[in-house]
Design an enzyme around this catalytic site. Structure first.
Site, PDB file in Angstrom:
ATOM      1  CG  ASP A 448      -2.247   0.628   1.041  1.00 61.11           C
ATOM      2  OD1 ASP A 448      -2.358   1.450   0.117  1.00 61.11           O
ATOM      3  OD2 ASP A 448      -3.168   0.337   1.817  1.00 61.11           O
ATOM      4  CG  ASP A 517      -9.468   2.061  -0.824  1.00 60.67           C
ATOM      5  OD1 ASP A 517      -8.995   0.930  -1.019  1.00 60.67           O
ATOM      6  OD2 ASP A 517      -8.916   2.920  -0.105  1.00 60.67           O
TER       7      ASP A 517
HETATM    8  C1  DGJ Z   1      -5.925   1.766   1.707  1.00 60.60           C
HETATM    9  C2  DGJ Z   1      -6.240   0.557   0.879  1.00 60.60           C
HETATM   10  O1  DGJ Z   1      -6.656   0.941  -0.388  1.00 60.60           O
HETATM   11  C3  DGJ Z   1      -7.281  -0.271   1.607  1.00 60.60           C
HETATM   12  O2  DGJ Z   1      -7.669  -1.355   0.818  1.00 60.60           O
HETATM   13  C4  DGJ Z   1      -6.703  -0.728   2.918  1.00 60.60           C
HETATM   14  O3  DGJ Z   1      -5.634  -1.610   2.689  1.00 60.60           O
HETATM   15  C5  DGJ Z   1      -6.256   0.471   3.731  1.00 60.60           C
HETATM   16  N1  DGJ Z   1      -5.400   1.343   2.984  1.00 60.60           N
HETATM   17  C6  DGJ Z   1      -5.556   0.026   4.987  1.00 60.60           C
HETATM   18  O4  DGJ Z   1      -5.045   1.075   5.681  1.00 60.60           O
END
Ligand code: DGJ
Length: 720
Positions: A448, A517
């Site tokens: 991430d 997301d």
């Molecule tokens: C952002 C990501 O896009 C999410 O899927 C998740 O992993 C969160 N960060 C976790 O902090």
């Protein structure tokens, strides 16, 4: 008098270069549809431009590195200086090439520069341009590089531009405009690719679409600051009309070449298609699938814990989640954020890559062993480039935080950036991650990167600070490369607040991207369709979220959520321990369908309809030999007519017959009709057998779907 042409060819496209006498920089005579050699030989003569009033006294060309010295008064491909001077190199160049490659080497001895531009057009039709610049002086002032861009000329008939923009939870939304005089430039200065990054910049003939029109497209394969541009001046671009291209967006002082040093610009890819955007996608997808190290084994069905539990990582609950996942056919279980250090929320602990003793007194083994015992792979979340200031790592190494001498930059999501170009910081993260991968046999990393970067400068210990996006991006690539070298079976996903790091630079070293997301299936219809311009379905994470989407608060039926998740590398992101028996039965059937159709879904060519009513979205994949296909039909919102009408299914083999079935395992839609179309009931059973020509040229009368409903058609070629 020109030297002989150099022609590079691939998949029906060609790039034709030539060079005027005297070692002038070569220029492109033609970029577009391939033609026989004999015809190409005439082109330079046929396209020799007139000399209009108020222009240089002889015809000029937009060279492989166009700047004002050769006549081009648009955005220069090269911007350099030595201490403010020596900005106008006079090049002496050579041009050589074979069937698929051409190389231009040029020297500007007055300034002490060498440039090399390499073109490679592969058998899939993707032209990759690599450019490097060397300071050849033995001593003296460094060369400051402001820009090193790759551009190609466009013809007059390319008169519309498509690019993409976006934001968190709405990545890659298209925008179109006429190609008019001026510069349309999309610059990313976020220190990452960005939610709003364009993915592709495409210029095409009037009204070009997914299935029609001639299109020229470009992509900068880089995860740091970058730009894509299309530019037209009233006088044109030599004999051509405009230019298309891009490069790294450099900050003043970011690239300073000491004597002997070389700057390698990110690769810039170009694709030409006479079959609309689907032709562009086909080339880019086949190109990626042919890369060494590309994962060709089946993409396992995923359960990711983020929207299921967020930071509430309770072992018993996670074990039950894993049990339920295994029971419905999940093949990979991924533990998301919150398993390490003091990270119980997003304010602290980031950067401390040690398993939290508080939450996991016996380490991760009780969960990992349970998951693996159920026959699933285990994946783990990391955010290697980031830290919370409230972390053991920053307390021990405050100087590892990226930022100017004056102090830390703006926080975002309560976090800061780790200076990965610092060798100690780099080694620390590498060892921490590598030992966890080895200790737990981690199969998959969700990598991430949750913020845009501000004031991206690093202090080098001498009391000064320097712009550092290039160094940070390169260090991230090195970290990815080294981890993969040490753990060859390890798979990595590029995630960045959802889909803010999606580009061919990161995809060279990762296996898939987290698309967004937003797990709202309706938003996903558009996000996945446009992400799929460049990203093959098997590299695009597509998960079923909860009934009420967490990011939009929209309630959607399980049928639509299942259907849309089949559009990529499928998974779930939902606390399925709360599901009813009926929901679990539906998910079990869906997961079996995913496994059955996976080779086709992940090995075919994208086919997207250009339906006049944007409320109806039809798209799918057709096997490369056109022996089978899958189409999804989604009524996103209410259609403009009483019924959607007869919709063709493109991309099929006209000479073949197909058995067409509606696959109910992907979910059946709610409808607003008295009777279904004539073919529907049979298609729900053994299927109807019809010709590819009829399906492609005429099509199927669609049922009247309620809004936010859809269904899946599965076509299998039958022997005559
Ligand atoms: C952002 C990501 O896009 C999410 O899927 C998740 O992993 C969160 N960060 C976790 O902090």
């Amino acid at each position: 008098m020109s030297t002989p042409l150099v022609i590079v060819r691939g998949a029906g496209s060609a790039l034709v270069l030539t060079q005027d006498e005297g070692g002038a920089l070569p220029h492109v005579v033609h970029w577009g549809t391939d033609l026989p050699d004999a015809v190409l030989g005439d082109l330079a003569h046929l396209t020799g431009a007139p000399v209009p009033h108020n222009q240089p006294d002889a015809p000029w060309h937009v060279s492989v590195l166009p700047t004002s010295g050769q006549g081009w008064l648009g955005t220069p491909a090269l911007e350099v200086h030595r201490a403010g001077g020596r900005t106008a190199p006079r090049w002496v160049a050579t041009l050589e090439g074979g069937d698929h490659d051409a190389t231009v080497r040029a020297t500007a001895s007055d300034i002490g520069l060498d440039v090399v531009v390499r073109y490679r057009l592969d058998e899939h039709g993707v032209l990759t341009v690599e450019t490097e610049l060397t300071n050849t002086a033995a001593e003296g002032e460094p060369v400051d590089v402001g820009a090193l861009r790759a551009v190609l000329p466009l013809p007059t008939r390319a008169d519309e531009v498509l690019d993409l923009t976006g934001r968190w939870c709405r990545e890659r939304a298209p925008q179109r405009r006429p190609l008019t005089d001026g510069t349309w430039v999309r610059t990313g200065r976020r220190g990452r690719t960005g939610h709003d990054a364009t993915l592709l910049m495409a210029a095409g003939t009037t009204g070009f679409g997914f299935r029609s029109g001639e299109v020229w497209a470009t992509h900068v394969a880089w995860s740091g600051n970058h730009e894509h541009l299309v530019e037209r001046l009233p006088e044109g671009a030599g004999a051509h009309a405009a230019v298309l291209g891009g490069g790294e967006a450099l900050t003043p002082g970011e690239v300073r070449l000491a004597p002997g040093e070389t700057y390698r610009a990110p690769s810039v890819v170009f694709v030409h298609s006479t079959e609309g955007l689907d032709g562009i996608t086909r080339a880019l997808v086949h190109h990626q699938r042919a890369q060494p190290g590309y994962r060709t084994t089946a993409r396992p069905l995923v359960l990711n814990t983020w929207e299921a539990v967020y930071f509430q990582t309770d072992l018993d609950h996670l074990r039950r989640l894993a049990d339920t996942a295994a029971a419905i056919g999940v093949e990979r279980f991924v533990l998301d954020d919150g398993w390490f250090g003091s990270r119980r929320d997003d304010h602290r602990g980031l950067g401390d890559w040690v398993v939290s003793h508080e939450v996991w007194p016996d380490g991760l083994s009780p969960l990992v062993d349970h998951v693996k015992g159920l026959g699933m792979e285990f994946g783990l979340w990391f955010e290697p480039e980031m830290v919370n200031l409230d972390s053991d790592l920053v307390r021990a190494n405050p100087h590892w935080v990226l930022g100017p001498v004056a102090g830390a930059p703006l926080p975002s999501r309560h976090q800061h950036v780790l200076d990965l170009a610092n060798p100690d910081a780099f080694a620390h993260v590498l060892e921490a991650m590598s030992s966890l991968v080895a200790e737990y046999g981690i199969d998959f990393i969700k990598w991430d990167h949750n913020r845009d970067l501000h004031e991206v400068v690093r202090t080098d210990g001498s009391g000064t600070d320097r712009p550092a996006v290039h160094a940070q991006t390169s260090a991230t690539y090195r970290l990815l490369d080294e981890l993969r070298r040490r753990h060859p079976g390890l798979e990595i996903e590029s995630c960045s607040s959802g889909g803010a790091r999606v580009d061919l630079g990161v995809l060279e070293r990762t296996d898939r991207v987290w698309t967004s997301d937003c797990n709202d299936a309706l938003e996903r219809v558009a996000i996945q369709r446009w992400t799929g311009l460049l990203v093959p379905p098997e590299r695009m994470g597509t998960h079923i979220g909860p009934p009420t989407a967490h990011t939009t608060h929209r309630h959607l039926d399980l049928s639509l959520r299942m259907l849309v998740a089949l559009g990529g590398h499928a998974g779930l992101e939902w606390d399925i321990t709360t599901c009813s028996a009926d929901e679990l039965d539906a998910l079990r059937a869906w997961s079996a369908l995913y496994r059955e159709l996976r080779p086709l879904l992940h090995g075919g060519d994208a086919v997207r309809s250009d339906h006049p009513d944007p409320a109806l979205v039809v798209g799918g994949v057709v096997a490369p030999d056109r022996s089978a296909a899958v189409f999804s039909v989604v009524q996103a919102v209410s259609g403009r007519g009483v019924a959607p009408g007869v919709v063709p299914l493109r991309g099929l083999d006209a000479g073949r017959r197909y058995r067409v079935r509606v696959r109910s395992e992907a979910g059946l839609p709610a409808v607003i009709q008295v009777h279904p179309p004539a073919w529907w009931d049979a298609a729900l059973g053994d299927g109807i057998v019809v010709s590819g020509a009829a399906l492609g040229e005429v099509g199927l009368a669609l049922p009247v779907l309620a809004p936010a409903q859809g269904f899946l058609l599965h076509l299998e070629g039958v022997d005559a």
